[in-house]
Each structure stands twice: as C-alpha cells, then as structure tokens.
Design an enzyme around this catalytic site. Structure first.
Site, PDB file in Angstrom:
ATOM      1  N   HIS A   1       3.779  -3.984   6.855  1.00  0.00           N
ATOM      2  CA  HIS A   1       2.708  -3.005   6.782  1.00  0.00           C
ATOM      3  C   HIS A   1       2.853  -1.989   7.906  1.00  0.00           C
ATOM      4  O   HIS A   1       3.822  -2.018   8.668  1.00  0.00           O
ATOM      5  CB  HIS A   1       1.349  -3.702   6.863  1.00  0.00           C
ATOM      6  CG  HIS A   1       1.016  -4.529   5.665  1.00  0.00           C
ATOM      7  ND1 HIS A   1       0.308  -4.028   4.594  1.00  0.00           N
ATOM      8  CD2 HIS A   1       1.314  -5.806   5.349  1.00  0.00           C
ATOM      9  CE1 HIS A   1       0.173  -4.966   3.679  1.00  0.00           C
ATOM     10  NE2 HIS A   1       0.777  -6.059   4.112  1.00  0.00           N
TER      11      HIS A   1
ATOM     12  N   GLU B   1       2.900  -5.678  11.303  1.00  0.00           N
ATOM     13  CA  GLU B   1       2.446  -4.294  11.424  1.00  0.00           C
ATOM     14  C   GLU B   1       3.504  -3.555  12.234  1.00  0.00           C
ATOM     15  O   GLU B   1       3.666  -3.789  13.428  1.00  0.00           O
ATOM     16  CB  GLU B   1       1.086  -4.228  12.109  1.00  0.00           C
ATOM     17  CG  GLU B   1      -0.018  -4.993  11.401  1.00  0.00           C
ATOM     18  CD  GLU B   1      -0.510  -4.289  10.149  1.00  0.00           C
ATOM     19  OE1 GLU B   1      -0.161  -3.100   9.969  1.00  0.00           O
ATOM     20  OE2 GLU B   1      -1.239  -4.912   9.356  1.00  0.00           O
TER      21      GLU B   1
ATOM     22  N   GLU C   1       1.710   3.263   3.173  1.00  0.00           N
ATOM     23  CA  GLU C   1       2.416   2.628   4.279  1.00  0.00           C
ATOM     24  C   GLU C   1       3.897   2.602   3.922  1.00  0.00           C
ATOM     25  O   GLU C   1       4.420   1.618   3.401  1.00  0.00           O
ATOM     26  CB  GLU C   1       1.859   1.235   4.540  1.00  0.00           C
ATOM     27  CG  GLU C   1       0.398   1.271   4.979  1.00  0.00           C
ATOM     28  CD  GLU C   1      -0.216  -0.104   5.119  1.00  0.00           C
ATOM     29  OE1 GLU C   1       0.521  -1.110   5.039  1.00  0.00           O
ATOM     30  OE2 GLU C   1      -1.443  -0.177   5.297  1.00  0.00           O
TER      31      GLU C   1
ATOM     32  N   HIS D   1       0.857  -1.181   0.000  1.00  0.00           N
ATOM     33  CA  HIS D   1       0.000   0.000   0.000  1.00  0.00           C
ATOM     34  C   HIS D   1       0.893   1.230   0.000  1.00  0.00           C
ATOM     35  O   HIS D   1       1.772   1.378   0.854  1.00  0.00           O
ATOM     36  CB  HIS D   1      -0.919   0.012   1.217  1.00  0.00           C
ATOM     37  CG  HIS D   1      -1.686  -1.256   1.379  1.00  0.00           C
ATOM     38  ND1 HIS D   1      -2.023  -1.780   2.605  1.00  0.00           N
ATOM     39  CD2 HIS D   1      -2.180  -2.120   0.457  1.00  0.00           C
ATOM     40  CE1 HIS D   1      -2.685  -2.908   2.430  1.00  0.00           C
ATOM     41  NE2 HIS D   1      -2.796  -3.134   1.137  1.00  0.00           N
TER      42      HIS D   1
END
Length: 664
Positions: free
Chosen positions: A428, A521, A353, A350
């Site tokens: 991410h 994450e 990110e 993405h």
C-alpha cells in the site's frame, strides 16, 4: 470470537478519517484519498483524474456513499469569507502567452517530504499544529483536532492578507499548483480561490497575470476538504520562491490549505546553485507508470524474455471485466513442487496507490534479468520458492472511480485458498510502516487496541525484516508522513493498535489459510511521479527480496503414510504452546514459520495415530526438516477393507458378531 467479516462492499471511512478523490494522473500526483484504514480486502478505488482547463472531476462524499460528478466549467465560488488582495511589489511580468504549457513538471516534494519544514513559511498560523509545515498535500490530522498534528496550514482569523510560501532553494520553473482543504472531522476549512506570486529573494515579488485582462490571475480552489484541485499557471515562471495568497474561503471556516507545487528543474550554466539530489537506480528497468494495457504488455515481455521461469495466469475478472493477472516465477512454473513453499505479493488493492503496482512490475523485470545473468541470490530464490506477483488486485480502480460489489474479492479469496501459500505481503501507500495482524480489535467498537495473534513473535520478525531493510524507513533524518512517528517503534505496528480494520487480507490469511501476511506501507506519497520511481525502487528492492527469503525460517517437512509412504493431505500440524495450526498440502508437504527455539510438534490426520516430535529451530538458515510417518488406526484399516469388498478374517468376524450381540 474472531468471526471474519469479508468486506465486499464499498469501503466506508472510519470516524476521523475520510476517503478523498484523485488529481491529475498525467502529473503522477497522489490522488487525494486520505490515510483512512485501507487494508480491507475489498474496496473501490480511483484513477487520478485529469483536471485542467475547462473540466474538473469531483468526488463528493456523502456518508458512506461516494458520488462522482463532472461539471464543465469551474467557476469561482461566491466568496462568503474573503480577504483583501495582497499588493505586489517588483516588476510585473508581461502578458505574452507561453509557447508551451508544461503539465508534466513533477511535484516539488511537499507530499513526499523532499521539501523540508524549514522551506515552508506563512504569514501567520492559528497554532503550531496548523503551521506551514502542515500545509502538505494529503497530510493527515491526528486523532484529535487541535493537537500538534493538525490537518493543514491555517492562517489566524484576524490575518486579512494571509499567504503560504514555499522556498525551492534554487530557481525552478513553476508550472502549477494543487490544493486541498483541511483534513478534519469537525471543521469546514478550505480556500475557495487564491492568487500566486513569485520571487527570487523573498523580498521582491511579481504576479501571475490573467492574459485577457492583464490583472492578477485568481485561481479557483476547493469546494470541499479532500478533493484535489489542479491549476496550471497561465505561463510557467522561473523563480526560487512561490507564494499562494488565499482570496476567499468557505463561510464560517478559516483560510486553510494543503498544497503541492509542480516545478521543473532549470539549467544552471554558471553552476551557481547546489545540485539537487538525483534519483537514479543502477538497474536498467522500465521506470514509468503503467495503465492496464501497458501492464499487460510489460508482463508479456517479461514472460517472453524468461519463458522457462515465468508463467502468466488469471485468477478471475474485475467488476468491469478486466482480468486479474498474476506473474508466477519459479524454475518449474505451472506446478507445485513437493517441498517448495509458495509466496506472494499483492498490490493495487486501491487504484490510487500506484507505487506497489510499479514495484511488482519492476520486481518481475529484475528477477528475470538477474536470473539470466546468473545472480546466485535470485537463482536460489527462484529454484527454492514459487513466487506469485499480483500487481493490480483492483484494475478498475486504476482506470476509473466507482462504487461496487467487488468480484475481485472473491477471485482473490479463491486464489488464496487454492494455492498453499506460506508467506505474503500486500503493498500500500500513504505511510512508511509495516503492520501485522490482527487488524481488527477484540473489543467491539474499539478504534485502537493491541490485538496480537498467537504467532506475534513471527509477525514481529517478518515486519522488522522488511522495515529494517527498507532505506526510507531506516532514514533517521526523515520526518513522519502524517501524525504518528512509527520510527519510535522500529517502523512496525500491530494493525489493530493503529486502527481497526474488519475483514483485512492479513486476518483472512491467518485465520482461514496457512499463510502469514503483513501490510507494507511503502511511501508517504501514494502516487509518486515517474521521476521518483527509481529512488522508490532502490528504497524497497532489498526489502522485497529479503522478505521473500523469510519463508525459509521455521520448520518444513512431509507427512506420509507409514505403510505406503504416500503423502497425507490436510494433516494438521500443531505446535505446543501456540494456538494456531497449519495443514499439509495435497502432497503431504507443509511449512510452519517459527522463530528460533525448541518446539514440540504434533502431526495428526483422520484415520491415523498422531505422532509427536521435538523440532529445534536454529539461527542457521532453514527451514529445519521435521517429517512425520503416521500409522493407520485399526478402525481405518477395517473401513478400507470393507470398502474394498475384502472378506474379514474369522477371528475378526467373530469379534464383530460378539460386539453386535452386546449392543442388541
């Protein structure tokens, strides 16, 4: 039961979660995309917009379609819900124009949690879950509106003069404000305009003034809940406190906002104030954000610095024709060495990110430099494994926002199936947790359901290794990024038990390749400011290295033909009691990740008798050798003889004739 749905179209947020829009990339701010399920294998993403002066880029969400619009001038919305201006006290500032604007001031840290809950105050709050501690940019609500983790700060309905206040603890130079509305499925709560005040003691306040009129400056705010709006102050102000005073808000809604404050440190010649924590790293690396051109240049520099251990290659092109570059790092780049496992890191799925992208660029610099210095840990890593780093899976998303069918998806799928990867992680941002497959629930339409794989013990181990060596995840004093406190469970979670994601990279890797993959994450802040990159590197450096070293756990070996000792490709390696097999690479070598224990392992291949072995995995660093020699079946030998045109022995020929006669 587990048919994989490959996500090749634009991502549609799940109920209760939405995909927002970016803010000014020049500030290094996190775009306003929310923490929707975002591990899907293909998804459009966004570049942080440059929003200042007369232009602003908006993303309007209409069901599953994201439309990007641009309007020339942001006018103050017609106030449908209003509040009276708050009277100011203290001396008014002069209206002289500043010599220089400071759009480069970093975020004060509401989103990244450097600003503590105790530094946030408000005139009133509708509930604890809508208190000032929830007024952080990109904060996400819990599963239900009205719980303890709601999606913004909201003033009471009867509060006619609401305000939201941030204490910087010592004087800083405030230069701008970024706002959002309330993250909610059911409510339409956002501030459409506000004023700003400053103070050094929280008692005496002065205003931000409009240069042309000399009156209070009214800043245009939000036109939807998620799009971030940046307003630079007409003149930067040195103060300790800043107040946002909502003036108008959406009709039928409430005065709710999420915010980030831009502020530069100021000199303190008298040393009167406590020193702020300096975010530094002992590694001399390129700590800045890299667009596509800068990323390509940096990768080339690393390749030129370490030509013997690096190779740059492309796995395909993006929708807009940008190449998907991979940095390969190994003592024999460009070839698969028998018995050497392949590992990978993927980032930039993405575009908003950005942290994962920068960490991989830092990692390749670090590995190159430490190899040249003779660091034994790095040297062993590069001589015993073949590392592939894809820093930007979605380069288009970093450069612009659009909705598309993603050729990047097919390029990555071909890459994943072409190389015998054993271990992987995709990076991410937006949370601090490691999630592992399965990512999709078994029960149809279930939003959350614990759905482990047959290798649940291995995935828990891999996830715990990264989480246990990540500094931020191990900080016991940190507060949760959004609504869930993952530290209660060691900062690891089963993906489907968090939120179901069809077609994730984790699930695809496990179901269709030999690779074990998790999602990391990395940070609460998806797009941290450049000044925060050294600290983020230190938070993740050891975790990135330690995770790669886990490829040595379990068993490994080569499956060969007993007569020729040639490796057998596509032989199946089955572990008794675990319903998940792996296959050998083209040279006959294989790797099977396992936790310590005793295992019965069977190797089988078409045309060969199966062979079973007992293999013990210990706590010693492995992998444990577990080789196999397979013998061809008589039928296979006969096929090969006939294919070679050889004459059959008389006894075998008579036996075949008798068999044919019986059939007739």
């Amino acid at each position: 039961m587990w048919g994989l749905l490959l996500a090749v179209t634009a991502f549609a947020p799940s109920v209760g979660l939405s995909l927002g829009a970016p803010s000014a990339s020049v500030l290094g701010l996190a775009p306003s995309s929310t923490l929707a399920p975002h591990r899907s294998l293909a998804q459009p993403s966004t570049k942080a917009n440059e929003t200042s002066g007369q232009h602003v880029r908006l993303r309007v969400i209409k069901k599953k379609k994201i439309v990007v619009k641009k309007r020339k001038k942001l006018r103050q919305p017609s106030p449908l819900g209003t509040a009276r201006p708050l009277a100011t006290t203290g001396p008014a500032k002069t209206t002289t124009r500043p010599e220089k604007q400071e759009p480069g001031c970093p975020p004060l840290g509401l989103e990244s949690l450097r600003v503590s809950d105790s530094q946030l105050e408000a005139s009133s709050s509708q509930s604890f879950g809508l208190g000032p501690h929830r007024g952080r940019l990109n904060i996400q609500s819990g599963l239900e509106d009205g719980d303890l983790y709601d999606g913004a700060w909201c003033a009471e309905q009867q509060d006619a003069e609401p305000w939201f206040q941030v204490d910087a603890k010592n004087p800083v130079r405030f230069s701008g404000v970024v706002t959002q509305g309330r993250n909610s499925v059911w409510r339409y709560d956002w501030v459409t305009s506000y004023k700003v005040q400053f103070s050094n003691d929280s008692q005496t306040w002065w205003r931000s003034l409009n240069h042309s009129s000399g009156l209070d400056m009214v800043f245009p705010a939000n036109s939807d809940a998620e799009t971030t709006v940046l307003n630079l102050l007409p003149e930067p102000q040195v103060a300790r406190f800043i107040r946002l005073l909502p003036q108008t808000w959406f009709q039928g809604g409430a005065s709710c906002l999420r915010a980030e404050i831009l502020a530069c440190p100021v000199s303190d010649p008298n040393d009167l104030f406590p020193k702020a924590h300096t975010q530094e790293s002992s590694d001399s690396l390129d700590f800045r954000h890299h667009n596509y051109k800068a990323m390509r240049k940096l990768m080339k520099q690393v390749n030129e610095q370490c030509p013997n251990i690096t190779r740059i290659y492309s796995i395909g092109k993006s929708h807009q024709g940008l190449k998907l570059y991979v940095m390969e790092m190994s003592d024999q780049p460009g070839e698969h060495e028998l018995g050497e496992p392949e590992v990978r890191y993927v980032a930039g799925m993405h575009g908003n990110e950005a942290l994962g992208r920068e960490l991989l660029l830092l990692l390749m610099q670090y590995l190159c430099r430490e190899f040249l210095r003779g660091d034994p840990r790095v040297t062993r890593l590069l001589t015993e494994t073949r590392i592939h780093l894809l820093p930007s899976m979605n380069p288009d998303g970093y450069e612009t926002a659009y909705q598309k069918v993603a050729p990047e998806t097919w390029a990555v799928i071909k890459w994943m199936t072409r190389i015998p990867f054993v271990l992987s992680a995709n990076l991410h941002g937006g949370e601090l947790v490691v999630s592992y497959p399965f990512d999709m629930t078994r029960t149809p339409w279930a939003a959350r359901e614990l759905t482990p794989t047959p290798d649940d013990a291995v995935f828990r181990w891999l996830s715990t290794v990264y989480a246990g060596t990540n500094r931020a995840m191990q900080d016991t004093d940190r507060r949760p990024c959004h609504s869930q406190d993952f530290s209660l469970h060691g900062n690891v979670i089963n993906g489907a038990d968090w939120h179901t994601v069809p077609g994730s990279m984790n699930d695809f890797s496990y179901l269709h390749t030999n690779c074990f993959e998790v999602t990391v994450e990395l940070s609460c802040d998806k797009f941290p400011h450049e000044k925060e990159l050294p600290q983020e590197w230190e938070n993740n450096k050891d975790a990135l290295l330690t995770y790669l070293e886990q490829v040595r756990m379990g068993i490994a070996g080569v499956v060969r033909d007993k007569d020729t000792e040639v490796g057998i490709a596509d032989a199946v390696i089955a572990v008794e009691g675990i319903n998940h097999d792996v296959t050998t690479a083209w040279g006959g070598d294989y790797w099977r990740l396992l936790t310590p224990g005793d295992y019965v392992v069977t190797a089988s291949a078409e045309g060969y008798h199966s062979v079973k072995r007992h293999c013990r995995v210990t706590f010693e660093e492995g992998p444990v050798p577990c080789n196999f020699l397979l013998t061809k079946t008589p039928k296979q030998r006969l096929r090969e003889l006939l294919a070679a045109g050889a004459k059959l022995p008389p006894d075998l020929r008579r036996k075949l004739e008798r068999l044919r006669g019986r059939k007739n």
